[in-house]
Write a protein that holds these residues in place. Sequence first.
Motif, short mmCIF file in Angstrom:
data_model
loop_
_atom_site.label_atom_id
_atom_site.label_comp_id
_atom_site.label_asym_id
_atom_site.label_seq_id
_atom_site.Cartn_x
_atom_site.Cartn_y
_atom_site.Cartn_z
N GLU A 1 0.41 -3.51 0.08
CA GLU A 1 -0.52 -2.94 1.06
C GLU A 1 0.21 -2.62 2.36
OE1 GLU A 1 -4.76 -4.06 3.22
OE2 GLU A 1 -3.74 -5.59 2.04
N LEU A 2 1.11 -3.49 2.76
CA LEU A 2 1.90 -3.30 3.97
C LEU A 2 2.73 -2.02 3.87
CD1 LEU A 2 2.18 -5.06 6.49
CD2 LEU A 2 4.23 -6.03 5.46
N LEU A 3 3.35 -1.81 2.74
CA LEU A 3 4.16 -0.62 2.53
C LEU A 3 3.30 0.63 2.60
CD1 LEU A 3 6.90 0.62 1.94
CD2 LEU A 3 6.49 0.21 -0.50
N GLU A 4 2.12 0.59 2.01
CA GLU A 4 1.22 1.74 2.05
C GLU A 4 0.75 2.01 3.49
OE1 GLU A 4 -0.66 5.09 1.11
OE2 GLU A 4 0.76 3.98 -0.14
N MET A 5 0.45 0.95 4.23
CA MET A 5 0.04 1.11 5.62
C MET A 5 1.18 1.73 6.44
SD MET A 5 -1.94 -2.53 6.06
CE MET A 5 -2.34 -2.34 7.80
N ALA A 6 2.40 1.30 6.19
CA ALA A 6 3.57 1.84 6.89
C ALA A 6 3.73 3.33 6.59
CB ALA A 6 4.82 1.07 6.51
N ARG A 7 3.56 3.70 5.34
CA ARG A 7 3.67 5.12 4.96
C ARG A 7 2.60 5.95 5.65
NH1 ARG A 7 4.60 3.58 -1.23
NH2 ARG A 7 6.88 3.64 -1.25
N GLU A 8 1.37 5.44 5.67
CA GLU A 8 0.28 6.16 6.32
C GLU A 8 0.53 6.28 7.83
OE1 GLU A 8 -3.40 4.23 5.28
OE2 GLU A 8 -3.14 4.70 3.14
N TYR A 9 1.04 5.22 8.41
CA TYR A 9 1.28 5.27 9.85
C TYR A 9 2.43 6.22 10.18
CZ TYR A 9 0.50 4.01 14.57
OH TYR A 9 0.15 4.10 15.88
N TYR A 10 3.40 6.31 9.29
CA TYR A 10 4.50 7.27 9.46
C TYR A 10 3.93 8.69 9.53
CZ TYR A 10 8.66 10.00 8.14
OH TYR A 10 9.68 10.91 8.09
N ALA A 11 3.03 9.01 8.63
CA ALA A 11 2.41 10.35 8.64
C ALA A 11 1.66 10.58 9.96
CB ALA A 11 1.46 10.50 7.45
#
Length: 155
Positions: free
Chosen positions: A59-69
């Motif tokens: 979940e952390l990795l997905e949140m990081a990817r979304e925040y990168y966008a």
Amino acid sequence: MSARTQDELLARVAEAAEMDLFGFRRQVLIPALTFEHAQPFIREGVTAEEWGEAIQAAELLEMAREYYAFALGKIADHRGISATRSVEKLTEYAWLLGRDDIVLAMEAADYEQYGAPKVKAFGLGLELEWPSTEAMTRMAAGEPCRPDCDEGCER
């Protein structure tokens, strides 16, 4: 669970509190704490059920990817405070994921052009695509989005 222990997280939250004027870093760090460890940071009356589980690595990795966008949009839109928030939050996502290499790369990168070089270092570390537009390429190199930019790049 993040790649960090609860004790490491608590130490990082305490360290962030000293330099985290707006709380951006803590917004990423505190949700990774278990209810027991989060007690000093959550309002009175919040129950363990309301708090839920600490954020898991996937979940952390997905949140990081979304925040990168999200961060890419703030850079492209010349959003100063939002760009600062993005750099701070992405740094903490990298740290939580145990990616000290990314944290170091971000620290080594310049901040020019709304943190674009720092955000690109984050993206490269996680193998995320950087926009191929001329403006974003220039900004990632620390240059104005275009030579005659009047939106903030040249200020």
